[in-house]
Design an enzyme around this catalytic site. Sequence first.
Site, mmCIF file in Angstrom:
data_model
loop_
_atom_site.group_PDB
_atom_site.id
_atom_site.type_symbol
_atom_site.label_atom_id
_atom_site.label_comp_id
_atom_site.label_asym_id
_atom_site.label_seq_id
_atom_site.Cartn_x
_atom_site.Cartn_y
_atom_site.Cartn_z
ATOM 1 C CB CYS A 256 41.906 38.639 33.135
ATOM 2 S SG CYS A 256 42.432 38.953 34.828
ATOM 3 C CB SER B 63 42.699 33.504 39.203
ATOM 4 O OG SER B 63 41.458 32.940 39.575
ATOM 5 C CG HIS C 65 41.459 34.111 45.512
ATOM 6 N ND1 HIS C 65 40.421 34.971 45.719
ATOM 7 C CD2 HIS C 65 42.200 34.144 46.655
ATOM 8 C CE1 HIS C 65 40.520 35.496 46.923
ATOM 9 N NE2 HIS C 65 41.590 35.015 47.514
ATOM 10 C CG HIS D 104 36.730 38.792 47.500
ATOM 11 N ND1 HIS D 104 37.575 39.667 46.854
ATOM 12 C CD2 HIS D 104 36.854 37.599 46.857
ATOM 13 C CE1 HIS D 104 38.176 39.028 45.860
ATOM 14 N NE2 HIS D 104 37.755 37.770 45.844
ATOM 15 C CD GLU E 257 37.688 43.738 43.524
ATOM 16 O OE1 GLU E 257 37.895 42.672 42.921
ATOM 17 O OE2 GLU E 257 36.947 44.641 43.086
ATOM 18 C CB SER F 264 38.685 31.859 42.106
ATOM 19 O OG SER F 264 38.174 32.655 41.064
ATOM 20 C CB SER F 265 35.285 36.186 43.967
ATOM 21 O OG SER F 265 34.083 36.836 43.706
ATOM 22 C CG ASN F 266 37.176 35.096 38.373
ATOM 23 O OD1 ASN F 266 37.187 34.419 37.363
ATOM 24 N ND2 ASN F 266 38.257 35.219 39.154
#
Length: 618
Positions: A27, A283, A56, A139, A141, A238-240
Amino acid sequence: MSEATGGCDRSGAARKRLLLANPRGFCAGVERAIAAVERALEEYGPPVYVRRHIVHNQGVVDALAAKGAVFVRELAEVPQGAVTVLSAHGVPQAVLREAAERQLRTLDTTCPLVAKVHGEVVDHYHAGRHILLIGHQGHPEIVGTLGQVPRGAISVIGSLEDLAALSLPANTSVAFAVQTTFSVQDSAGIGAAILARFADVAAPRSSDICYATTNRQAAIEAIAAQADRIVVVGDRLSSNAKRLTEVARAAGCAEVALVDDAAALDPQWLDAARIVGLTAAASTPPDAVNAVCERLEALGFVAEESEGRRETAEFRPVAMTPIGELSLPERMETVRRDIERCLDKILRQADGRPSRLNEAMRYAVLGGGKRMRGLLTVLVAEMLGADYRQAVWVASAVECLHAQSLVHDDLPCMDDDDYRRGKPSLHRRFDEATAVLAGDALLALAFEMLADDKAHPDGSVRARLVLALARTIGKDGLALGQMMDLYPPPDATADEIARCEDLKTGVLLGYCVEAGTLLAGCDDEDRRKLIRFSEKLGLAFQIRDDILDRIGDESEVGKRLRKDRQSGRRTAVDAWGLDGARDHSIRLAASCRDELASFGQRARLLQQVADFAVTRMH
Ligand code: GRG
């Protein structure tokens, strides 16, 4: 990648399909953060320190480490004053304070969409609301967002169960905010439950979940039901990426694998699959995604791009955070180093062949001088909030011009000096013709740099930088000052001396200040004050030069002294006497303070420059 054809291959067997979710992968926020580390490495040279994973993805981290980035957990591991990048996930305010205390030169790559959530949370806190932050405890963020407000102002809600366990009366004024990479669906459920439970709720005006998370989740949701296997390319941290696996399962695909690269794909798991869906976290670098696609194609899958939303988001590049609390000598050293690097890079021969002209230009402009003019440009630009890199670029252009004037000033037809900056002057080290031409080329280079978009992205600002310099050095500026110096009127009055000194020295210092204001785009009133400051500073600086000519130490000053007396040139010392000249310069420096008063603490270092100008011994 191969194009889709029919439903069967040539042997008549049903074709194995690879459905590529759209959009997938990097992104804009991730690209911006990685670009900031790469640019810092290029501009400041390794090591560049990075606090925590910049994003991440271990592949990204390894690639940057191979280029000279040093990843640390805490700022305490970073040497004082070093260039340091803060990760895209955002950091607590305490980390920014620590960076300032350790005098780090920081590039804060916090994604602008995370910063938007930080701003909302701070507003809610000041409005007296308790904040419910929908996100995953621990996390980075969430840690960063929690750290924008005092402890206890936020409760983290990861699930409906967390909300149920929260002991807050229903009449509490609350607000909610959401982790940018949270599940769209889960956040909608928790948001609705918050609205149902509390009477006074401030909800985000637009979704806090970022466009990239939203689009990637929608894209995998659209293909998940058709696929009998889904591959998510991403890092386990990576959370996403993890959300994409959950969304794929929730949308109807029971078999979902999270892989970080092609080697992690299990061919057996894919054996029975006819349709495989593929996506990648925000990411995940394109190389890793392509490698997984190629591996799947090698296993007989034919790739098809799915329909999806086109992404156009672009963010402004990350700017270096101004250094707050360095002392003037430390700041001078930092700016000197950055100007030196900038000029060294520009004057490196592209074809690698030695050139006498290039060598002479490097001799003139590198490795010497106090960089007072460059420093002034940077300090003014920085005080007014301009971009540090642009300021260093313009400061380097000014130093080229200054070096040119010194080279020409030293020529036998002018001041006839054999030493400059503690070494033989250029015409002594090379020859007169080379000195003339190297000076000319440095002058041209100064203008070339100001016209370059590295000076400023706005062409009209660049044009003003060029115009102002042309006026500064031309028929009513430096050249005229030098002419008056070479052909002074007999028995020059104090006013005539001051005018000559102003044109020889003051106007260029004035340009440095003006350049800073142009880069920052400041208002007329501030500009007028700063120009008055520069006039006083310029005169004070030149008077000190005259004083040093009488009392200075040649080895410290780095040039031949007592010339003025020998040549009969009348200076400020002749006009006012040594003590009078000294008093006058000190009064000028003190009145610089009046011009800077309205800028408060921000102008602290500029005032110190004025004090340095009249006490310096070199
Ligand atoms: C630019 C068109 C054009 C012509 C130039 C030769 C000339 C005309 C002007 C000479 C101007 C000159 C040499 C003025 C003296 C200014 C001065 C005090 C120089 C010393 O400055 P420092 O002490 O030097 O800042 P460093 O070495 O520290 O940079």
